[in-house]
Write an enzyme that holds these catalytic residues in place. Sequence first.
Site, PDB file in Angstrom:
ATOM      1  N   ARG A 177       0.816  -1.222   0.000  1.00 23.85           N
ATOM      2  CA  ARG A 177       0.000   0.000   0.000  1.00 23.85           C
ATOM      3  C   ARG A 177       0.848   1.270   0.000  1.00 23.85           C
ATOM      4  O   ARG A 177       0.500   2.269   0.634  1.00 23.85           O
ATOM      5  CB  ARG A 177      -0.971  -0.003   1.183  1.00 23.85           C
ATOM      6  CG  ARG A 177      -1.891  -1.216   1.221  1.00 23.85           C
ATOM      7  CD  ARG A 177      -2.777  -1.314  -0.023  1.00 23.85           C
ATOM      8  NE  ARG A 177      -3.583  -2.520   0.002  1.00 23.85           N
ATOM      9  CZ  ARG A 177      -3.265  -3.659  -0.619  1.00 23.85           C
ATOM     10  NH1 ARG A 177      -2.151  -3.733  -1.348  1.00 23.85           N
ATOM     11  NH2 ARG A 177      -4.048  -4.709  -0.554  1.00 23.85           N
ATOM     12  N   SER A 227     -11.589  -1.957   2.368  1.00 18.03           N
ATOM     13  CA  SER A 227     -10.875  -2.211   3.624  1.00 18.03           C
ATOM     14  C   SER A 227     -10.481  -0.877   4.252  1.00 18.03           C
ATOM     15  O   SER A 227      -9.800  -0.074   3.622  1.00 18.03           O
ATOM     16  CB  SER A 227      -9.624  -3.047   3.370  1.00 18.03           C
ATOM     17  OG  SER A 227      -9.972  -4.322   2.883  1.00 18.03           O
ATOM     18  N   GLU A 297      -6.285   2.735   5.776  1.00 20.26           N
ATOM     19  CA  GLU A 297      -5.910   2.570   4.371  1.00 20.26           C
ATOM     20  C   GLU A 297      -6.612   3.642   3.545  1.00 20.26           C
ATOM     21  O   GLU A 297      -6.115   4.088   2.519  1.00 20.26           O
ATOM     22  CB  GLU A 297      -6.313   1.169   3.889  1.00 20.26           C
ATOM     23  CG  GLU A 297      -5.886   0.847   2.483  1.00 20.26           C
ATOM     24  CD  GLU A 297      -6.125  -0.609   2.122  1.00 20.26           C
ATOM     25  OE1 GLU A 297      -6.800  -0.845   1.098  1.00 20.26           O
ATOM     26  OE2 GLU A 297      -5.652  -1.500   2.841  1.00 20.26           O
TER      27      GLU A 297
END
Length: 304
Positions: A177, A227, A297
Amino acid sequence: MNQNKNYRVLFSNLYKDTQIQENAKMSEHINFRVGGPVDILLTPNTKEQIVETIKICKENKIPFYVLGNGSNVLVKDSGIRGVVIKLSEFDNIVRTGNTIKAESGALLKDVSAEALKASLTGFEFACGIPGSVGGAVFMNAGAYDGEISFVIKEAEVMSEDGKIITLSKDQLELGYRTSAIMKKNYIVITATFCFESGEKDKIEGRVSELTNKREEKQPLEFPSAGSTFKRPEGHFAGKLIQDAGLKDFTLGGAAVSGKHCGFIINKSNATAKDILDLIEYVQKEVKKQFGVDLYPEVRIIGED
């Protein structure tokens, strides 16, 4: 003349009226369906428009934010001052042999469909990710044992000083990420992916399998940003949240999904504050019970 009119004058020679929206509700442009208005929302459809827009913003010290599909973003309730450049109309996809070049506003599911059409394998994992190419490269998006770093060849980006440069896969420094683009505040213009030839039936089967898995295990019936938290090393965020007793926990209109605790959802006309308060509460509980830090995130932007 108010500030929004000033902005419109600045961009009127570059855009058609239909590409300029004043006081656009960001709740209509992000998947969470929350967030206050932005002063001006622009929808460029050429690279030249994007480059010139950013140049104008920098020259006039106007804050700006580049938005893809709005799938991994939370806009605060007071909205965004300045300009949002939404790339949804900058979405061409071109296949040449085993490579596919996509503009940053192209949807991942459309790139996946193009790969399937040509019997190219490697992008099945992205068939249900609701994001755009630019956002996916920016954060090295992934799912179901696949991620952007496995298939990207290069990306054309705009650097902070306004230059268009091409970064190889290695130069993109893609990690979990994260990417060089994120660290250096670059803007993705296009991305080129390289695939292997495969059997169409098997590719279709995998796409169907992953689609069913998503529908079965993810709360797709509610607005969310996917998420909510990054995966903490050695753990799964959803499992920690469930073990903390937070399944179905609600704050205002926001809730921890009972279907997948890794998702915070807009269950009932939530505000951005509801969602942010719930994110903070979940973080505190998981830290208190397990000593593990959870980091969002989802990207949080705008003013309180």
